[in-house]
Motif scaffolding. Structure first.
Motif, PDB file in Angstrom:
ATOM      1  N   MET A   1       0.435  -0.995   0.276  1.00  0.00           N
ATOM      2  CA  MET A   1      -0.396   0.399  -0.241  1.00  0.00           C
ATOM      3  C   MET A   1       0.917   1.030   0.023  1.00  0.00           C
ATOM      4  N   LYS A   2       2.043   1.421   0.938  1.00  0.00           N
ATOM      5  CA  LYS A   2       2.691   2.483   0.797  1.00  0.00           C
ATOM      6  C   LYS A   2       3.603   3.011  -0.869  1.00  0.00           C
ATOM      7  N   LYS A   3       4.231   2.080  -0.981  1.00  0.00           N
ATOM      8  CA  LYS A   3       4.537   1.665  -2.602  1.00  0.00           C
ATOM      9  C   LYS A   3       3.470   2.246  -4.016  1.00  0.00           C
ATOM     10  N   LEU A   4       2.003   2.354  -3.492  1.00  0.00           N
ATOM     11  CA  LEU A   4       1.002   2.163  -4.307  1.00  0.00           C
ATOM     12  C   LEU A   4       0.929   4.050  -4.467  1.00  0.00           C
ATOM     13  N   VAL A   5       0.528   4.222  -2.850  1.00  0.00           N
ATOM     14  CA  VAL A   5       0.320   5.179  -2.191  1.00  0.00           C
ATOM     15  C   VAL A   5       1.815   6.144  -3.075  1.00  0.00           C
ATOM     16  N   GLU A   6       3.117   6.156  -2.324  1.00  0.00           N
ATOM     17  CA  GLU A   6       4.250   6.480  -3.540  1.00  0.00           C
ATOM     18  C   GLU A   6       3.784   6.586  -4.732  1.00  0.00           C
ATOM     19  N   ASP A   7       3.868   5.436  -5.946  1.00  0.00           N
ATOM     20  CA  ASP A   7       3.362   5.322  -6.963  1.00  0.00           C
ATOM     21  C   ASP A   7       2.420   6.893  -7.181  1.00  0.00           C
ATOM     22  N   LEU A   8       1.378   7.046  -6.343  1.00  0.00           N
ATOM     23  CA  LEU A   8       0.456   7.888  -7.114  1.00  0.00           C
ATOM     24  C   LEU A   8       0.689   9.188  -6.576  1.00  0.00           C
ATOM     25  N   LEU A   9       1.445   9.431  -6.246  1.00  0.00           N
ATOM     26  CA  LEU A   9       2.159  10.866  -5.603  1.00  0.00           C
ATOM     27  C   LEU A   9       2.925  11.136  -6.755  1.00  0.00           C
ATOM     28  N   LEU A  10       3.464  10.207  -7.106  1.00  0.00           N
ATOM     29  CA  LEU A  10       4.632  10.661  -7.810  1.00  0.00           C
ATOM     30  C   LEU A  10       4.247  10.875  -9.203  1.00  0.00           C
ATOM     31  N   LEU A  11       2.940   9.827  -9.195  1.00  0.00           N
ATOM     32  CA  LEU A  11       2.260  10.478 -10.674  1.00  0.00           C
ATOM     33  C   LEU A  11       1.574  11.972 -11.087  1.00  0.00           C
ATOM     34  N   ALA A  12       1.020  11.973 -10.004  1.00  0.00           N
ATOM     35  CA  ALA A  12       0.527  13.458  -9.137  1.00  0.00           C
ATOM     36  C   ALA A  12       1.329  14.451  -9.125  1.00  0.00           C
ATOM     37  N   LYS A  13       2.856  14.069  -8.682  1.00  0.00           N
ATOM     38  CA  LYS A  13       3.704  15.302  -8.894  1.00  0.00           C
ATOM     39  C   LYS A  13       4.490  15.513  -9.974  1.00  0.00           C
ATOM     40  N   LEU A  14       4.577  14.233 -10.921  1.00  0.00           N
ATOM     41  CA  LEU A  14       4.910  15.062 -12.550  1.00  0.00           C
ATOM     42  C   LEU A  14       3.590  15.449 -13.501  1.00  0.00           C
ATOM     43  N   ASP A  15       2.514  14.935 -13.161  1.00  0.00           N
ATOM     44  CA  ASP A  15       1.184  15.929 -14.268  1.00  0.00           C
ATOM     45  C   ASP A  15       1.182  16.942 -13.414  1.00  0.00           C
ATOM     46  N   ARG A  16       1.659  17.523 -11.931  1.00  0.00           N
ATOM     47  CA  ARG A  16       0.737  18.870 -11.577  1.00  0.00           C
ATOM     48  C   ARG A  16       2.617  19.454 -12.220  1.00  0.00           C
ATOM     49  N   SER A  17       3.644  19.200 -11.067  1.00  0.00           N
ATOM     50  CA  SER A  17       4.775  19.734 -12.001  1.00  0.00           C
ATOM     51  C   SER A  17       6.106  19.543 -12.587  1.00  0.00           C
ATOM     52  N   PRO A  18       6.019  19.501 -13.968  1.00  0.00           N
ATOM     53  CA  PRO A  18       6.999  18.122 -14.631  1.00  0.00           C
ATOM     54  C   PRO A  18       7.486  19.127 -15.022  1.00  0.00           C
ATOM     55  N   ASN A  19       8.892  19.143 -13.962  1.00  0.00           N
ATOM     56  CA  ASN A  19      10.551  19.949 -13.544  1.00  0.00           C
ATOM     57  C   ASN A  19      11.283  18.930 -13.199  1.00  0.00           C
ATOM     58  N   ILE A  20      12.471  18.437 -13.590  1.00  0.00           N
ATOM     59  CA  ILE A  20      13.163  17.850 -13.040  1.00  0.00           C
ATOM     60  C   ILE A  20      15.094  18.163 -13.220  1.00  0.00           C
ATOM     61  N   GLN A  21      15.323  17.844 -11.873  1.00  0.00           N
ATOM     62  CA  GLN A  21      16.366  18.445 -11.994  1.00  0.00           C
ATOM     63  C   GLN A  21      17.789  17.995 -12.655  1.00  0.00           C
ATOM     64  N   ARG A  22      18.737  18.208 -13.544  1.00  0.00           N
ATOM     65  CA  ARG A  22      19.342  17.966 -14.797  1.00  0.00           C
ATOM     66  C   ARG A  22      20.573  17.756 -14.394  1.00  0.00           C
ATOM     67  N   LYS A  23      21.600  17.141 -14.479  1.00  0.00           N
ATOM     68  CA  LYS A  23      23.279  17.490 -14.193  1.00  0.00           C
ATOM     69  C   LYS A  23      23.721  17.011 -15.272  1.00  0.00           C
ATOM     70  N   GLU A  24      24.936  16.587 -15.745  1.00  0.00           N
ATOM     71  CA  GLU A  24      25.703  16.390 -17.118  1.00  0.00           C
ATOM     72  C   GLU A  24      26.061  14.810 -15.943  1.00  0.00           C
ATOM     73  N   VAL A  25      26.001  13.206 -16.481  1.00  0.00           N
ATOM     74  CA  VAL A  25      26.678  12.216 -16.098  1.00  0.00           C
ATOM     75  C   VAL A  25      26.488  11.557 -17.513  1.00  0.00           C
ATOM     76  N   VAL A  26      27.371  11.357 -17.054  1.00  0.00           N
ATOM     77  CA  VAL A  26      27.810   9.352 -17.774  1.00  0.00           C
ATOM     78  C   VAL A  26      26.763   8.423 -18.164  1.00  0.00           C
ATOM     79  N   LEU A  27      26.312   8.302 -18.512  1.00  0.00           N
ATOM     80  CA  LEU A  27      25.239   7.450 -18.816  1.00  0.00           C
ATOM     81  C   LEU A  27      25.835   5.812 -18.513  1.00  0.00           C
TER      82      LEU A  27
END
Length: 499
Positions: free
Chosen positions: A325-351
């Motif tokens: 249930m915790k995992k489900l709630v976290e996933d729902l919150l993450l999806l809501a966050k991605l829909d509401r505020s689609p901002n990510i913190q980027r930095k230069e990385v080596v894949l």
């Protein structure tokens, strides 16, 4: 449609038909008035000039000596009281216009009246001495005439013509006639023109109405279609090949707007349906662990708390369900966050370094499954490292769920392609049937609900993965063959790295 109804459509002041018809008629009437006015002005000058030339020709047709003899006759009979004995010369040459007044002006400016016209008692009007001097200095072929109105009531056309006598002296003949007959003729011509213009205007109206009606047929068709669309039929489209460029452009624009409206309504309906399914699925997913926890609590309350084995199993099951249930709630919150505020913190990385760093964790998740890494080195880009790791874990976990625990093989590849980089995760598992592929990234969708539920899947992992990939400007696709395996291909654009 009756004639009365048709006429009513053309006399509505606010209708386009009425405005076009009235504007055209006003423009045509205005043009006819201007043409009539200009015709009157030009015709007046033309008639005056022609009349003056005619008089000039008549003057020149009589020998100069004849004119001098008439002038001498007038002087010799000045003292005779009975003018009836003066003979026909008192009334001027018989071939001149009947109502003309004739006078002779010599070099000294002496004005001699040769005739009094038709007995109206009038005399020849006299011009300024300067006019006579200028006329005497002109040659015989020069046409000199003026329009004067000496009394304010009777306008006169005056023609001045020089004659050369046998003594080589230059005399001046003045002939004046009333312009009233000429004006009456011009007025008659103007009335004829106005009558013809009125007939032409009526014929034009009768001709223009059907032409106007035919011209406005595409617009009328558009109005009918819009009325149908207004009734709620957004599937209707306006024909865009009606032979009128402006109407066709308007129809294309209107059809484009209808297409966007229809797409928007369809998207809204789909969004509401997705929201309904989302709420229903989320409620169902949350109800299952809550129901399990509630059942175990009832067992404990009934006395199982005093039984160590039963207590241990209940607590472990409650812990698993709470984690789920915790995992489900976290996933729902993450999806809501991605829909509401689609901002990510980027930095230069080596894949490749990020994947190598995750390798121990991935091998633990794989268990006895074989894990193969084929990574192209030194591929740099701008990424949110945590979100990138989440994408890799979700896809890898999905591969683990659908492969055999002993014979399973999972291969992670990192390939440099034109314009970007591809992350490939292949497995040799059960595969996914074609009917499920189009819905695989939908929220709460599971192609095998029993199996994913066993591993704690909620159907949100791939939806979250797709959202994260798209936030990085990338794309994700899946290729699968049943009983052979599945491959997820993630493409990320290569962004120029900082110096």
């Amino acid at each position: 449609m009756t004639i009365k109804t048709r006429l009513r459509r053309y006399i509505v002041p606010n209708s386009l038909r009425f405005q076009l018809l009235s504007s055209s008629l006003m423009l045509l009437a205005g043009l006819l008035i201007v043409i009539g006015f200009l015709q009157y002005i030009f015709m007046q000058g033309f008639i005056y000039q022609n009349q003056a030339k005619s008089i000039q020709s008549q003057i020149q047709s009589l020998p100069p000596d004849a004119w001098m003899m008439m002038a001498k006759s007038v002087h010799d009979t000045t003292d005779v009281p009975d003018s009836s004995s003066l003979g026909p010369h008192r009334h001027g040459p018989f071939f001149l216009l009947q109502d003309a007044h004739i006078a002779l002006i010599d070099q000294k400016g002496t004005f001699t009246e040769l005739t009094n016209g038709s007995g109206d008692g009038g005399t020849s009007p006299r011009l300024a001495e300067e006019d006579y001097k200028n006329a005497l200095q002109s040659n015989e072929h020069h046409l000199s005439y003026q329009i004067v109105n000496p009394t304010g009531e009777n306008e006169q056309l005056i023609v001045l013509q020089t004659i050369r006598t046998k003594n080589h002296t230059q005399e001046l003949i003045q002939v004046s006639i009333s312009t009233k007959p000429l004006k009456n003729m011009m007025l008659h011509q103007l009335l004829v023109f106005l009558g013809v213009s009125l007939i032409a205007l009526v014929i034009g109206i009768l001709t223009f109405i059907p032409v106007l009606r035919k011209t406005l047929v595409p617009l009328s068709n558009m109005v009918d279609k819009v009325e149908q669309i207004d009734a709620g039929n957004l599937a209707e489209r306006i024909p865009a090949d009606q032979g009128q460029v402006e109407i066709d452009h308007l129809a294309n624009s209107f059809n484009g707007m209808l297409q966007r409206l229809e797409s928007s309504f369809d998207a809204e309906v789909e969004s509401k349906e997705q929201m309904r399914r989302f709420v229903a699925d989320a409620s169902h997913e949350l109800r299952t662990p809550l129901t399990a926890i509630h059942g175990f609590l009832e067992v404990l309350l009934r006395g199982a708390v005093n039984q160590p084995d039963m207590l241990d199993r209940s607590l472990k099951s409650m812990f698993v369900e709470s984690e789920r249930m915790k995992k489900l709630v976290e996933d729902l919150l993450l999806l809501a966050k991605l829909d509401r505020s689609p901002n990510i913190q980027r930095k230069e990385v080596v894949l490749d370094e990020v994947i190598k760093e995750m390798a121990p964790q991935l091998r633990v998740l794989a268990g006895d499954r074989k894990v193969i890494l084929e990574l192209t080195s030194h591929l740099r880009g701008w990424f949110d490292v945590d979100r990138l790791k989440q994408v890799i874990l979700n896809l890898f976990h999905n591969a683990v769920q659908h492969t055999d625990s002993e014979r399973g093989e999972i291969k992670i590849s990192l390939i440099n392609v034109k314009g970007g980089v591809e992350l490939l995760i292949r497995d040799n598992g059960s595969g996914i049937s074609e009917k499920h592929l189009s819905k695989l990234f939908d929220r709460f969708y599971r192609s095998d609900s029993s199996r994913t539920r066993k591993y704690g899947g909620s159907g949100l992992g791939l939806a979250i993965t797709k959202s994260i990939v798209e936030l990085h400007g990338g794309t994700i696709r899946v290729d699968s063959v049943v009983d052979e395996g599945t491959m997820f291909c993630v493409w990320f654009p290569l962004i120029e790295t900082s110096k």
